[in-house]
Structure formats: C-alpha cells, structure tokens
Design an enzyme around this catalytic site. Sequence first.
Site, PDB file in Angstrom:
ATOM      1  N   GLY A   1       0.621  -1.172  -0.053  1.00 12.27           N
ATOM      2  CA  GLY A   1       0.032  -0.008  -0.120  1.00 12.27           C
ATOM      3  C   GLY A   1       0.814   1.120  -0.035  1.00 12.27           C
TER       4      GLY A   1
ATOM      5  N   GLY B   1      -0.187   4.612   0.222  1.00 15.29           N
ATOM      6  CA  GLY B   1      -0.754   5.945   0.598  1.00 15.29           C
ATOM      7  C   GLY B   1      -0.072   6.532   1.610  1.00 15.29           C
TER       8      GLY B   1
ATOM      9  N   HIS C   1      -5.972   6.392  -2.357  1.00 12.05           N
ATOM     10  CA  HIS C   1      -7.251   7.179  -2.003  1.00 12.05           C
ATOM     11  C   HIS C   1      -6.805   8.383  -0.939  1.00 12.05           C
ATOM     12  CE1 HIS C   1     -11.290   8.173  -1.402  1.00 12.05           C
ATOM     13  NE2 HIS C   1     -11.276   7.904  -0.112  1.00 12.05           N
TER      14      HIS C   1
ATOM     15  N   VAL D   1      -5.193  10.764  -1.820  1.00 11.58           N
ATOM     16  CA  VAL D   1      -5.447  12.013  -2.704  1.00 11.58           C
ATOM     17  C   VAL D   1      -6.652  12.558  -2.715  1.00 11.58           C
ATOM     18  CG1 VAL D   1      -5.918  10.965  -4.921  1.00 11.58           C
ATOM     19  CG2 VAL D   1      -3.954  12.513  -4.873  1.00 11.58           C
TER      20      VAL D   1
ATOM     21  N   PHE E   1     -13.525  22.096  12.664  1.00 16.49           N
ATOM     22  CA  PHE E   1     -13.780  20.969  12.159  1.00 16.49           C
ATOM     23  C   PHE E   1     -14.911  20.364  13.038  1.00 16.49           C
ATOM     24  CE2 PHE E   1     -12.864  17.913   8.898  1.00 16.49           C
ATOM     25  CZ  PHE E   1     -12.498  18.771   8.008  1.00 16.49           C
TER      26      PHE E   1
ATOM     27  N   GLN F   1     -18.225   4.574   9.382  1.00 19.64           N
ATOM     28  CA  GLN F   1     -18.577   5.838   9.346  1.00 19.64           C
ATOM     29  C   GLN F   1     -19.220   6.282   8.076  1.00 19.64           C
ATOM     30  OE1 GLN F   1     -15.672   9.283   9.509  1.00 19.64           O
ATOM     31  NE2 GLN F   1     -16.643   9.656  11.430  1.00 19.64           N
TER      32      GLN F   1
ATOM     33  N   HIS G   1     -20.330   9.622   5.969  1.00 25.70           N
ATOM     34  CA  HIS G   1     -19.953  11.043   6.012  1.00 25.70           C
ATOM     35  C   HIS G   1     -21.304  11.619   5.626  1.00 25.70           C
ATOM     36  CE1 HIS G   1     -18.258  14.891   4.857  1.00 25.70           C
ATOM     37  NE2 HIS G   1     -17.133  14.504   5.465  1.00 25.70           N
TER      38      HIS G   1
ATOM     39  N   LEU H   1     -16.951  13.047  -2.356  1.00 25.58           N
ATOM     40  CA  LEU H   1     -17.098  13.718  -0.830  1.00 25.58           C
ATOM     41  C   LEU H   1     -16.929  15.279  -0.916  1.00 25.58           C
ATOM     42  CD1 LEU H   1     -16.359  13.673   1.992  1.00 25.58           C
ATOM     43  CD2 LEU H   1     -14.082  13.859   1.683  1.00 25.58           C
TER      44      LEU H   1
ATOM     45  N   GLU I   1     -15.918  18.317   5.028  1.00 20.76           N
ATOM     46  CA  GLU I   1     -16.548  18.864   6.270  1.00 20.76           C
ATOM     47  C   GLU I   1     -16.031  20.396   6.378  1.00 20.76           C
ATOM     48  OE1 GLU I   1     -16.752  16.024   9.549  1.00 20.76           O
ATOM     49  OE2 GLU I   1     -16.377  17.671  11.000  1.00 20.76           O
TER      50      GLU I   1
ATOM     51  N   ARG J   1     -19.644  13.432  13.208  1.00 19.25           N
ATOM     52  CA  ARG J   1     -20.464  13.004  11.849  1.00 19.25           C
ATOM     53  C   ARG J   1     -21.619  12.241  11.951  1.00 19.25           C
ATOM     54  NH1 ARG J   1     -14.800  12.304   8.323  1.00 19.25           N
ATOM     55  NH2 ARG J   1     -14.509  14.488   8.115  1.00 19.25           N
TER      56      ARG J   1
ATOM     57  N   HIS K   1     -17.875   6.456   4.282  1.00 22.58           N
ATOM     58  CA  HIS K   1     -16.561   7.155   4.314  1.00 22.58           C
ATOM     59  C   HIS K   1     -15.431   6.465   4.816  1.00 22.58           C
ATOM     60  CE1 HIS K   1     -14.340  10.604   3.765  1.00 22.58           C
ATOM     61  NE2 HIS K   1     -14.181  10.955   5.317  1.00 22.58           N
TER      62      HIS K   1
ATOM     63  N   ARG L   1     -14.966   8.344  14.083  1.00 18.69           N
ATOM     64  CA  ARG L   1     -13.765   9.127  14.187  1.00 18.69           C
ATOM     65  C   ARG L   1     -13.896  10.514  14.085  1.00 18.69           C
ATOM     66  NH1 ARG L   1     -11.061  11.335   9.684  1.00 18.69           N
ATOM     67  NH2 ARG L   1     -12.609  10.516   8.212  1.00 18.69           N
TER      68      ARG L   1
ATOM     69  N   GLY M   1     -13.383  14.280  12.321  1.00 16.48           N
ATOM     70  CA  GLY M   1     -12.819  14.670  11.029  1.00 16.48           C
ATOM     71  C   GLY M   1     -11.265  15.322  11.298  1.00 16.48           C
ATOM     72  N   SER M   2     -10.604  14.819  10.050  1.00 12.26           N
ATOM     73  CA  SER M   2      -9.183  15.362  10.145  1.00 12.26           C
ATOM     74  C   SER M   2      -8.169  14.538  11.278  1.00 12.26           C
ATOM     75  CB  SER M   2      -8.997  17.024  10.324  1.00 12.26           C
ATOM     76  OG  SER M   2      -9.357  17.237  11.776  1.00 12.26           O
ATOM     77  N   ASN M   3      -8.802  13.508  11.770  1.00 12.22           N
ATOM     78  CA  ASN M   3      -7.723  12.789  12.353  1.00 12.22           C
ATOM     79  C   ASN M   3      -7.202  11.744  11.549  1.00 12.22           C
ATOM     80  OD1 ASN M   3      -7.820  13.542  15.003  1.00 12.22           O
ATOM     81  ND2 ASN M   3      -9.186  12.704  15.910  1.00 12.22           N
TER      82      ASN M   3
END
Lengths: 249, 136, 569, 112
Positions: free
Chosen positions: C13, C15, C46, C48, C118, C232, C234, C244, C247, C278, C346, C381, C383-385
């Site tokens: 992977g 990413g 993903h 990206v 957020f 989760q 979204h 997407l 948020e 969320r 999400h 989770r 957002g942004s964590n």
Amino acid sequence: MTKKYTIRIRRYDPQTGKNWYDIHNIYAERRMTVLDALNQINEHERAGISYRSSCRMSICGSCGTIVNGKSVLMCNTFLKDLEDPVTIEPLRNFAIVKDLVVDTDAAMEKLRDALPYTTFSITKSRCESVQTPKQLEKIKQTSQCIKCMLCVSACPIYGLDYNFMGPAAAAIAYRYNKDSRDHVGEKRLDSLTGRNGVWKCNFVGECSNVCPKNVDPAGAIQKMKVMGVLHCIKSALKPKLKSKSKSKK
Amino acid sequence: MKKLANTPAPDWWKEKPAYKIYYFREYSGILIAIWGLYWLWFIGAIIFSRIILAYFPDIDPVFKYILFIPLKYYFLFNCIGFIGAIIHTITWLGVMPEILPFNLSKKQRHLIFSLLILVWLGLSTLLFILLMNSLL
Amino acid sequence: MNPIKEHDILIIGGGGAGLRAALSAAQLDPKLSIAILSKVYPTRSHTVSAEGGCAAAVGKDDNIKNHAEDTIIGSDYLADQDAVEFFVKHCKEEILLLEKWGCPWSRSADGAIAVRAFGGMSKKRTVFAADRTGFFMLHNLFERTYLHPNIHRYNEWYVTKLFTDDKGVTGVMAIHQKEGEMQAFRAKAVIIATGGAGKMYKNSTNSVIKTGDGMYLAYDAGAALKDMEFVQFHPTALPKTGILITEAARGEGGYLINNKKERFLKDYVPEKMELGPRDMITRAIISEYRKGNGFNGPYGKYVELDIRHLGEKVINEKLPQIRELAIEFMHTDPVKMPIPVTPAQHYTMGGISTDIKGQTTVPGLFAAGETACVSINGANRLGSNSLAECLVFGAQAGKYAATHAQKNKVRSPSAGQIKTETGRIEKILTNEGNENPFKIRDEMQETMDHHAGIIKNEKSLSSGIEKIKHLQRQFTKIKINQNNTVFNGELITTLELAGMLKLAEITLLAASRRRESRGAHYRTDYPKRNDKKFLNHLLISKSGGIHMTPSIKTEPVTITKWQPRERKY
Amino acid sequence: MSGNINKPDIIKSLKWGAFSVTATFCAFVLPVFIFTLLSTPVVFNPPLPDWIFIIVFLGVLFCAFYHSIYRIYASDHDLQLKSKFLFWIGSIIAGISVIEILHFILLKIGVL
C-alpha cells in the site's frame, strides 16, 4: 432521458500483438462520464477492457486517455459534450501494455532528475518556518500537478526523444525551486540544464493546453530556461569558488 | 531513438491544428534566414564589384551583368524578409509574457502582450522617422 | 517461477501511511532495503482524495489535552486512551516535519500555519492546504521517496497472500499486473497500509481501490481484526457519484437546509449545529428524510449544503476543489446555488488490531493508517484525525519495523506455500461457472447498504448475514472471461471481491454481536449506550479454515483519565 | 543528495541565452529595418556616417542570422526544418539562375 452513444475503443492484446477497434453501444443517462460508460461496458458486456481508474473525481490522474483525439481524463469528460462516435485510445508517446493501459514508468522515473524534495533531511523539527501567503501564491499553480502524464503524452519532442525529461518533471522542479523553504535550487538547476533537460523543449505549448489542472508546464519550462541561463553564466564565471564551497558545507 | 513496441509512430501530432501555430512560428525563421543570405550575396557582390572595378576597370559586360543580378531581386527578397520579420515579431511578443519570471493569469498575459505590441510600434515609428529625415 | 525477491521491509500500500512508514524506516537506517508494493501508482492512492485537513494542536490557544479529550468524547469512549494520548503528542511534530519537507500548508496572514474549525473539535485545530490537504500531503511524501535510494517502488503489483510460519510473517506473494506473472517476496518485516474497506458499500465516498485487501490478508494470515462493526458515514457527499464534499465546507460556515429552507440541525445537535460529530449529523439527515423534509432528486433524497453566504473570494481561496467538483459533477455553482448532498459511507474505524508500536498480533507484521485499528478512533472518528493518524502511526510502524528488521534474520516462505498460492490463483482464473463477479459485487454492495447501513437492527443484520453467505456460495461458481493475466481487471476484481465478501460477513457478525448503540453503530432495537456490558473491543480472528465463521473475543478498553460520560453536543 | 545529477550543459544554455536575446532584439528592430530598406534603398546613401551604418547593419544581420539558424537547427529535430530550409535555398538558387540565363540569352539574341 437516455441517449444512445456508440463507443469505439482501441484494443491491443499483448499476447497476439493484434490491434483492433471494439464498437459498443450504450444508453447514457444525464450526466454519464466516459469512465462510467467504460465501467458499464466492462461489467455488463464483459468486454474485458483493461484501463486504469481510481478516484472518479479527477484528482488522482490515473484515467488519462485520448478521447476523440484530445488527451483528457476520462472521469471528468461527459458523453453529452462529445460528438457521437466516441473514440477512446491509449495515451500517445508511451508503450501500450494492454488496451488503454500505457507504460508510464519511464516518465515517472524522470521525476528523479527534478530532485523533487527540499534539503531538510532532519527527522525532528521544532521551529516552524514562516511562509507568507504571498510566497505560497508563487507555487500555487505548479503544485497542482497530479502527475497524470497527459502533458508528456501531448509533447512531440518527448514522442521523438524519450530521454527528454518531459514537461511534468520540469513543472515540479519549478515548483520546488520557487518554494521559499528550498535550498537545493543550485543543484536542481544543474540537473535541469543538463543534456536531457529543458534545452530540448521548443515551446510547442501543447502540454499547457492539455493539462486538466492548468498547471502550465510550458510556462514553467521557459522560466526555468531563463533561470538556467543565469545559473550557467554564474557557475561558468566562478567554477573555482563553487567547488571550494562544496567541500566546506 | 529506440522505437517503443506497439505505439503509434511519433508523427501523430503533425495534422493537429494546435501544432499548426507552432509550425507558423518556426517557419518565420526560414524566411528571415533567406533574407539574411540574400543580403550576404548582395554585400558580397558590391564589395567584389568595387574591388574588380578598382583594379581592372574595363571588364567585359557579361561579368558586370552577373555582378548586378542581386539588384534586380532587391524588392522580392526584402518582402520575404519583411513578412518573416512581422511573423516573428508577433509570435515572439506573444511568447514573451511566458518567459517573464512571474506567473501571470491569462488576462495579465494578454495585457502584457498588447503592451509589448504598443512598445514595438512606438519604437518602429521612432526609428523610421529617425532614419527617414536623416536621409532627406 | 522466477526466484524469490528479498527486501528487509515490505510495505503493502503506497498511500499516506505506507509512504510515511517507508520514509521513517529509510531515515532510521539507510542500509535497509525497503520495498513499497502498491496496487496502483502511489500517487493514485485514496489519500489523494482527502480534502478537509490534518488535525494537530498547532493553534496558540490550543493544547494537547484538549485535542485528546475531543477525540475520546468523539469516539464515544471506545478509543484506547493511552493510544490517544500518544497520538495527540506527536501530531504537531508531524505537521512541522511535513512543512519542512515542502508541503504547502495554507497560511494565515502573518505566515503561521492556518487552522480551521472541524466537526466535534472544541478548538480550531485542523491544519489544511486549501481543500486538497490529502493531495498535497501524498504528493509531498511521494516526491520525498525519490530522495532515498534504498526505497524501491513496485508500482501496480497486487499482493494476494501473506506467508507466515510459526515464528511470524516471512513473505508475500504478488501479481505484477504489467507482466502478468506472479512473484514471491521474502522480508524480515511487513507493513500493511492498504486503507479501509469502503467499497463494500454501494454509495461511498471512497475510490474504486478501497477494497480492504490488507485487512483480508492479515485476517487470512491469522492476525486479529478489531471493532469491524464501526463504519462511518459522512453526511455530505454528492448523490449519485458519492464524491466527498469536505466537512471543511461546514467548518468555514456552511449550513445544511431541508426542503422547508430551515437549518434542521437545531433540533438534533442544538449546541454545535453543523459542527457536530459525523454520526449524529448523518442520523439527523436520515430522520429528516423519514419525516419527509428531504428534497427528491433524480438520484434519491438529498438535503442542501448552502455556502453562498461565504462569498466567492473565501470559496475560491479556502474551498476551490469543492467549487470545481460541484460545477463539474452536479452542474451547480456553490457561489450561486446550494449543493445537493446526502450521506455516504466514508471510513472504516475497524481494522487490523495493532498496539501503539504498529505491531499486530502476528510477529513481524505491522499495520498503519485506516487499515489498522490502534483504536484512537473508537466508535466514531472525528474529522481530520485520519490524515494525522496516517502520519503518526505510519512513522511508528516504519520505525519499529526497521528495528524489528535490524534484529531478526530473514526467513523465506516454503516452496509448498508458494505452489499452493499459484495454484489457488490459477484455479480462480480457470474456474468453470457462470456467475458474473461484477454482478455479485453489486449485490454485495446493495446488501451492505440496506442491512449494515446507518440504521441497523437485529432483523436486518441476520438477513444480511444470510444474503452474504448466499453470495459467498455463488462466488465459488464465478467465471472470468479474460484468460491472459496482463492487467486482468476481472481477476483483480474477483480477488478483491473474495476479500470483501469475508469482511462483509465479519462486519455483520460483529454488528449483530454488539447489542447497543455507540458512535457510528446505531441500532433501533438497542438505542441506548450500554457501558457495563459493551465498553470493550471485539477481536475477530480466523478459527479453522478461511471459509469458517470467525471466533469473536472481547478486549477491555484502556481508560486512563476520562471516565465515560453521557455524550452531548 | 542522491539521484543522477547530470552536469549543466553550459554551452547549450549560453546558446539558448544568445538566441532569446537576439530574437527579442530582432523582434523589435527587424521589421522597421527592412521596411526602411524597402521604402528607400538606403544602402546607396546611408544616413549615418559610413562605418557606423556598416556596424549597425552587420549587427542586425548577425542577430537575424543567429536566431533564425538556431531556430532552424532546434526545430530540425521534430519539424525537419533544416532539410526544408536547404530545399528552399536550393530551389531559389535554381530558379534565379534559370531566369538569369534565359534573360541573358534573350539579351544576347537581341530580342530584348
């Protein structure tokens, strides 16, 4: 309301070495993209076409092909904007691996010559270097490059001479040269003004027309040429000083 | 240049309209080069004729005829040169905003292009007036 | 069969987490040879598509304790609090390191790194780069790997099997899609960073490659999966395509409106409104649909996200991609018209169970990013964590994999294992049957949407398990038309489908086992959170053959400072 | 710093630098220069003192030559401009010599 489209896809089978065009008819609803059409053909009619796709929101840069003669990303070209026999062909200037998949390893490897990294090799960093929004503005355009290689496929020079580093690498080199946090500028200009560097570019300008994120690699190359000339003059005038300073660093 | 397997020949771009503009710009180089060669021939002929006339004034008319051929094509070649120069100027001024070291939006580029054209026209008329009245 | 390739560390992977692990291992010991096997080019992962931002206590009025408390309350007290404390301590460091490496974080006027609000966060702490944070971060990490000659990239290799022996992981079997042949690798340590399993669901914001291969590989190799029932959804994604809408649009001040043109969130999340967590906002939208307050569009019900009042300048500067996507894919310019949005899958909170060092239950096997479950996200989770988790625990996995590789000697997989694996792939390729793998995949996605969606109950879960079992039986009779293996899309889809069917079964089993509602896991028959019986993780591991039902054990949640309290926003 | 840093090609950079300078100079000066040559054959009674005019003339000629030859050689790679240029030169020389020979013969025969 659905509209009938005929899709011509250029196929290539590596085992038999044959090239042929597949014709498929699909009924497209309102906002169907070329990528959706290909997915539908592949899944319902089991045509077994090989192509690359990932994010379907034109940010990953994997689905670059030639649709009706123009290099585009398949995921954001809509069937309703194209006239009827939609022809999909693999990208030019690259060896075709199978159907619409091309071998872009060589172009990706050329990014290495652009030294796309800043000098900091330290692992921990406490202080935060200040960068004003104005400095950030400078690299905003060329830092949008998603490496989809459409510009390299539209460059006639790359088509004739595969050693040329290509517009993508030059645009990324320009982005790092203009970054206020970077100090490898000298070495990067050495690499760019080298044999396979920017001097092979005749400024056809087609790479900028084709870029889906309008990064304008052609402009970046011309600006690199000007910086390259000044850099070469400077390094020609004081060759002794340069080698001495390197040993000191 | 090794040919990659199963890829279209690398002249696919020749009939694309976008590359026509690139042709057009590069061809102006040929016209200017022809104009330059003509002048070399012209100056060569003048210097040669001055030397010859200085040493042996009475040479047979055939030789004199050959020496004065370039004069007949003076207008033709200068027209070729003029067309080449105009094409070169317009395309080069169109390209110059790209070379300037700060990235500009499309609108700004058009602005600078028209500015450069104005500067060029001003300079040309100035030079022309200077050359003409110094002649009269 | 060509000879076995050897590397010290294999990273599956490419990413955010994979590349960060590669870089931290390469920096720790330049002599180690590190290989990144990625199904697609690393820049197509993903990561990206991540838009919102990367959380870190960078703001002046912000502190680590605050960030930890928000994350734990957001996770409905299921997150391991020691892991969260470790996580928040290293977030800022990663942001500053990436900033030194050239990542163009957006800046406030005075040049300091800017932060934005957020969901679920009490203070502004999401560091962002316009609204393409994932894109800039991933490309920066990818370009950084060019600096280290000991990082070897294997682009477009699909890993089909993890080889293990009694002492731990020994190697990997992978298909080189460009040449179409299989190749065995051996290594001292393997890091899995393949991301979540979003493509089990029909409408999801994830890209096509998010098929949870890493989780299936680890499960098949005997590692334990954890908290698989927490998925989760979204609240704001575009209806048909599922793209997407970050948020951050609500973070910058956008409103969610129902068809009565009112901000309906005031009756569900009165205090935080659009900036609530969320799971609560998604459930609010679903109940608006039930009350008939949703709009009806060609692609199903939706509500409207209105950011017109932000003005064109702020939208172009802070949310340029949102505007581009809305114009391109929904033909609505957010400056003039509100954007139609609807909830979509999400993120998978669950994954391969790892400790803070990134070590899974199988020695030598590490995991990081969305595919891992250190459980700093717990039941929901914030957002942004996720981007921060990729960086912090990617670096951890890289570091400890490097130390593990330095200490151990390499062991190679046995010839028998390699032969059985190639045989398995041959059998799938030449399998006689009449089922269309794509049709089975669509049915699975349909089933998961209906049975393991936002609202679950006992009946939907049990009938869901039946359907998935039926699909698994059908799967044995699939037929692949393509026999040559160069870039065989159908073969790769089939292998991914095998993994996803198993993960779908595990998700449904775990969801039916957890008889309570917590975070993103909401059940109508048990609407209340039950801390006495269910304040623990569910560990799922293979027992017997791969086709047998897995064994489920519970593991208590480590509580350090924050005692579970009622969760109100 | 790893990566294959190929050495800077100083000659090529200076050549391109010279090209862009001469091309810019020609872009501004050449059209009016040729226009005056067209309107009044200034060569026969140069406006400036003799030696200045010769220097200016040769300067402009050199710039025009340099940037056009550089451009022909640079574009030879993809447009085969060099062969086209030589072809044109050949045809012009052939054309002129044919016309002149005919003209000379007609003169000799006395038709003209």
